[in-house]
Design an enzyme around this catalytic site. Structure first.
Site, PDB file in Angstrom:
ATOM      1  N   ARG A   1       0.864  -1.176   0.000  1.00 17.94           N
ATOM      2  CA  ARG A   1       0.000   0.000   0.000  1.00 17.94           C
ATOM      3  C   ARG A   1       0.897   1.221   0.000  1.00 17.94           C
ATOM      4  NH1 ARG A   1      -2.240   1.006   5.410  1.00 17.94           N
ATOM      5  NH2 ARG A   1      -0.806   2.744   5.308  1.00 17.94           N
TER       6      ARG A   1
ATOM      7  N   HIS B   1      -3.156   4.921   4.466  1.00 21.71           N
ATOM      8  CA  HIS B   1      -4.349   4.078   4.530  1.00 21.71           C
ATOM      9  C   HIS B   1      -5.541   4.805   3.920  1.00 21.71           C
ATOM     10  CE1 HIS B   1      -7.595   1.599   5.960  1.00 21.71           C
ATOM     11  NE2 HIS B   1      -8.113   2.643   6.578  1.00 21.71           N
TER      12      HIS B   1
ATOM     13  N   TYR C   1       4.327   5.442  11.343  1.00 24.48           N
ATOM     14  CA  TYR C   1       4.541   4.011  11.611  1.00 24.48           C
ATOM     15  C   TYR C   1       5.406   3.274  10.594  1.00 24.48           C
ATOM     16  CZ  TYR C   1       0.389   3.771   8.545  1.00 24.48           C
ATOM     17  OH  TYR C   1      -0.489   3.918   7.509  1.00 24.48           O
TER      18      TYR C   1
END
Ligand SMILES: Cc1ncc(C[n+]2csc(CCOP(=O)(O)OP(=O)(O)O)c2C)c(N)n1
Lengths: 404, 325
Positions: free
Chosen positions: A278, A282, A291
Site C-alpha cells: 500500500r 491508509h 509508523y
C-alpha cells in the site's frame, strides 16, 4: 462420520506450522522483460491497453481526489496506489458479468468494468446522482449494471456473502463466479474463516482475492499474523491456493484466469494471495510517517506496477511516450472537469432519508419526514441543502420507492 | 490543572491506570506503536512495553473474547474497538459472555476487570458506518455498565472509574468532541462515580436530559429558550446503565417537564426507557408529555446528516412545544 483418513503413529510427532512457505508466481521483471522460462499469458493488444488505461486512470483519479480532499472539497478518500496490477489485473481476467464483491480499495476493478468518471464523482460527492443516494462516505461505490456490489464499511462482511452469492450462481447454472477482494488485515476476521470453510464444503465457484499490501492502517503484517501470509490458511480448508506477485499484472491476470476456470468449470473455490504494498496512506485521514519509514516506501516505489506494465507494453511496441503523455493529459482534464460539475450538483432530496430503509416507508418514517419538513420550513437557513426542496405548504409522504 | 482535549484526557487516564496497576493492559487495532487511529493510546507502548500495550489482529470478536479471558484470569484489560460501529462482530462476546460471566458461574468467575472503549456518534461526515450510537443495544443487557463522558474532565474521571469498577464497562467516547472539546483537567488521579447523573445547570421550567455529545446541543437549545424566558435545568446522564432515575425524577418533579435527546434512532432508543420510568414516577406532576428529540428511524445518512441529527433548533422547538402544551 469423520472426514479424515488419518493413520496411527505411536510417538508424539508435532507437525510444525512454520516449516513450509508458499512460492510466489511471477512472470514480469521490473524492466518489463519476462523472467527466464516465463511465458506471458495470451493477452491481445486491445485488452492489454484496456488494462493499462484503467491503471493510469485509477492513479490519476487517486492523485486528483487526494488533492481535492486536501483542498477541503472532499471529506475523505482512499487510494489504490501501488495495488493497481493486483486489482485491475485480476478484474480483467473475469467475465464482465462475474460478480465483484470488493472491500473498498478496488476502484480499479470498477473502472475496468466501465464505471465512468462522472459516476465515481457523484458517489464521492454524495449528490443527487449518487446511486447510493448520498448515504455512504466517499469511495463506497456500487453498480448493479456492472455487477459490482455496493461497498460496506464493516470489514470482511462481504467475504461470506461472496460464498453465498456464488452458491446461488452455481444453482442458477449461469456459468458465472464471484470474486471477493479483501486485505490481509480483514482476513483476520471470523467472517473470512467462515467464508472459506463454507465455500469448500459446498463447492462454490468463488475466488477469494487477498491484497496483502503489508499494512492494515498502521498494523504491519507481522503483527497481523505469525504465519507465512494468508495463503497457507487454504490448506486447512482443502482449498486451491496460489500466491502471486501482486505488482506483476501478467502473473495476476494469468493466476486469476486459471482460478476462474477452476471455479466455473469445477466449482472449486480458490484463494489468491497477491503480494503487494500500500504505497499511499491508509486513507486521507492517515499519516503513515507515524509508523513506517520513507526508505521502506521508496523500495516499493521502485516496484511500481504501472511502470512495469508500461515497459512491457513498450517492449512490444504497443505503447509510446507520446501516447502516455496524451493519455495522462486527457485523464487529468477529465477528472478535474467532471469533479467540478459533480461538486455543484444538489444533494439528494429530503425523502431519501426515509426511502430504502424498507421497501416502502413505515407510517413512523413518514411521520418523521413530515415533522422534519415542517421543521425545515420553520428554519430554512439552517438546512441549506434541503430547504429549497421543501415545498412551502404540502408535505410529501413517500408511498412507493423509485428504484434502480 | 492543564487544558486538555478529550483525547488527551483519555490518554492521561489510561496512563495513570497503567502506572498505578501493572495488571492494566490496553490493546486493539492500531493501538500499539501508533497509539490508535485517534491517538488515544499514544506513547503507552513506549512507557509500558509491548506486553501491556499492543496491536491486535483485526478481529473484534477475538479482541473481546481475548479480553474476557484475560479479565477472568484477573487482569484488567482495556480493549479498544476502533469505532462503535464495529463493536457488532463482538456482540456475542459482550452480550452473551462479558455480561453473564458472573451470573452464570454463581460468581465463581467474573470479567469485572474488563473495560471496552469505543468512539461513537455522528457529526463527523462518517455516514452509515462511522456514526452510530449503539448504547441502546447494550442497555438491554443486564450485567454491563455503559458510560458516556461529555467533556475531558469527565472522560478522565469516568474512565478511571470504569477501569477500576468490578464490572464489565462499555465506555463510549463522543468522537466529534475528541479534539473539539477542551477544558481544565486535574493532573491527579481522580474518579467520578458511575451510575450518577450530573445536574449541570439548574432551572425551574423544564428538564433537558442527554449524554455525550448531545449535552452540548442541550446547552445551546437552553440558551435559545432562556432568551424567551424559559428556565431550563440540564442533566447529563453520564451512565446509561445503570442509570440515575433518582436525579432525573427529582428534577422532573420540580420542573414538570422533560425533553430527552439522543442521536440514535427513536424507536427502541434509550430515551424510551427513561420516558416510561419517569412517567411512572412523576405522572401527576407532569405538565406535558415527555418529549424525545432523536435521530430518525433510519440508518445514519451522510449528505443529509444535518437534517438527520437532533440539533439545537429541534430541541428548542421541543422545549417550546412542551411549554405550550
Ligand atoms: C469490522 C471492522 N473493524 C475495523 C474497521 C476499521 N478499519 C477500516 S480499514 C482497516 C484496516 C484494513 O486493513 P486491510 O484489510 O489489510 O486492508 P487495506 O486497508 O490494507 O487495503 C480498519 C481496521 C472496519 N472498517 N471494520
Amino acid at each position: 462420520m469423520t472426514t479424515t483418513t488419518s493413520s496411527l503413529v505411536h510417538s508424539p510427532t508435532f507437525l510444525k506450522g512454520d516449516e513450509f512457505s508458499i512460492d510466489t508466481f511471477a512472470l514480469l521483471k521490473q524492466d518489463g522483460s519476462l523472467f527466464e522460462g516465463a511465458t506471458a499469458p495470451e493477452l491481445d493488444r486491445e485488452k492489454a491497453l484496456r488494462i493499462y488505461h484503467t491503471m493510469v486512470f485509477t492513479r490519476v483519479l487517486d492523485e486528483r481526489m487526494l488533492a481535492a480532499q486536501r483542498q477541503g472539497r472532499l471529506s475523505f478518500y482512499m487510494q489504490c496506489t501501488g495495488e493497481e496490477a493486483a486489482v485491475i489485473g485480476s478484474a480483467a481476467a473475469l467475465d464482465d458479468e462475474d460478480m465483484i464483491m470488493a472491500q473498498y480499495r478496488e476502484q480499479g476493478a470498477l473502472a475496468y468494468r466501465g464505471f465512468s468518471c462522472d459516476e465515481f464523482m457523484n458517489q464521492m460527492f454524495g449528490n443527487e446522482r449518487d446511486y447510493g443516494k448520498g448515504r455512504q462516505m466517499p469511495i463506497h461505490y456500487g453498480s448493479a449494471k456492472l455487477h459490482y456490489m455496493t461497498i460496506s464499511s464493516p470489514l470482511a462482511t462481504q467475504i461470506p456473502q461472496a460464498t453465498g452469492y456464488a452458491y446461488g450462481q452455481k444453482l442458477a447454472g449461469d456459468g458465472h463466479c464471484t470474486i471477493t477482494y479483501f486485505g490481509e488485515g480483514a482476513a483476520s476476521e471470523g467472517d473470512f474463516h467462515a467464508a472459506l470453510n463454507m465455500a469448500t464444503v459446498h463447492k462454490v465457484p468463488v475466488i477469494f482475492f487477498c491484497r496483502n499490501n503489508g499494512y492494515a492502517i498502521s498494523t504491519p503484517a507481522v503483527e497481523q499474523f505469525a504465519a507465512d501470509g494468508v495463503a497457507p490458511r487454504a490448506f486447512g480448508y482443502k482449498m486451491r491456493v496460489i500466491r502471486v506477485d501482486g505488482n506483476d499484472v501478467l502473473a495476476v491476470y494469468q493466476a486469476t484466469l486459471e482460478a476462474r476456470r477452476l471455479a466455473v468449470e469445477h466449482n472449486q473455490p480458490v484463494l489468491i494471495e497477491a503480494m503487494t504494498y500500500r504505497l499511499a496512506a491508509h486513507s486521507s485521514s492517515d499519516d503513515p510517517s507515524g509508523y513506517r519509514s520513507k526508505k521502506e516506501e521508496e523500495a516499493w516505489r521502485e516496484k511500481d506496477p504501472i511502470l512495469r506494465m508500461r515497459r512491457w507494453l513498450e517492449s512490444r511496441e504497443w505503447w509510446s511516450d507520446e501516447e502516455e503523455k496524451a493519455l495522462q493529459e486527457r485523464l487529468r482534464r477529465e477528472v478535474l472537469e467532471t469533479m467540478k460539475v459533480a461538486q455543484k450538483r444538489p444533494a439528494p432530496p429530503l425523502e431519501s432519508l426515509i426511502t430504502d430503509v424498507y421497501d416502502t416507508p413505515t407510517p413512523q418514517l413518514n411521520e418523521q419526514l413530515k415533522a422534519l419538513e415542517a421543521h425545515i420550513r420553520r428554519y430554512p437557513e439552517a438546512y441549506p441543502k434541503s430547504s429549497s426542496r421543501v415545498s412551502p405548504t404540502s408535505s410529501s409522504a413517500v408511498t412507493g420507492q423509485g428504484g434502480h | 490543572m492543564a487544558n486538555l482535549n478529550l483525547l488527551q484526557a483519555i490518554n492521561q487516564a489510561l496512563d495513570i491506570a497503567m502506572a498505578a496497576d501493572e495488571k492494566v493492559l490496553c490493546f486493539g487495532e492500531d493501538v500499539g506503536g501508533f497509539g490508535g487511529v485517534f491517538r488515544a493510546t499514544s506513547h503507552l507502548q513506549e512507557k509500558y512495553g509491548k506486553a501491556r500495550c499492543f496491536n491486535t489482529p483485526l478481529v473484534e470478536q477475538g479482541i473481546i473474547g481475548f479480553a474476557n479471558g484475560l479479565a477472568a484470569q484477573g487482569s484488567t484489560p482495556v480493549a479498544e474497538i476502533q469505532f462503535a460501529d464495529y463493536i457488532f462482530p463482538a456482540f456475542d462476546q459482550i452480550v452473551n459472555e462479558s455480561a453473564k460471566f458472573r451470573y452464570r458461574s454463581g460468581n465463581l468467575f467474573n470479567v469485572g476487570g474488563l473495560t471496552i472503549r469505543a468512539p461513537y456518534g455522528g457529526g463527523i461526515a462518517g455516514g452509515l458506518y462511522h456514526s452510530q450510537s449503539p448504547e441502546a443495544y447494550f442497555a438491554h443487557t443486564p450485567g454491563l455498565k455503559i458510560v458516556v463522558p461529555r467533556n475531558p474532565h469527565q472522560a478522565k474521571g469516568l474512565l478511571l472509574a470504569a477501569i477500576r469498577d468490578p464490572n464489565p464497562v462499555l465506555f463510549f467516547e463522543p468522537k466529534r468532541l475528541y479534539r473539539a472539546s477542551t477544558g481544565e483537567v486535574p493532573e491527579s488521579d481522580y474518579q467520578l462515580p458511575l451510575g450518577e447523573a450530573e445536574v449541570i445547570k439548574e432551572g425551574s421550567d423544564i428538564t433537558l436530559l442527554a449524554w455525550g455529545a448531545q449535552v452540548e446541543v442541550m446547552e445551546q437549545a437552553a440558551e435559545l429558550a432562556e432568551k424567551e424566558g424559559i428556565s431550563c435545568e440540564i442533566i447529563d446522564l453520564r451512565s446509561i446503565l445503570p442509570w440515575d432515575a433518582e436525579t432525573v425524577a427529582t428534577s422532573v418533579l420540580k420542573t414538570g417537564r422533560l425533553v430527552i435527546s439522543h442521536e440514535a434512532p427513536l424507536t427502541g432508543g434509550f430515551a424510551g426507557e427513561i420516558a416510561a420510568t419517569i412517567q411512572e414516577r412523576c405522572f401527576l406532576y407532569l405538565e406535558s408529555p415527555i418529549s424525545r428529540v432523536t435521530g430518525m428511524d433510519t440508518p445514519f445518512p451522510l449528505t443529509l446528516e444535518k437534517e438527520y441529527l437532533p440539533d439545537r433548533l429541534k430541541v428548542f422547538e421541543a422545549i417550546k412545544a412542551s411549554m405550550a402544551y
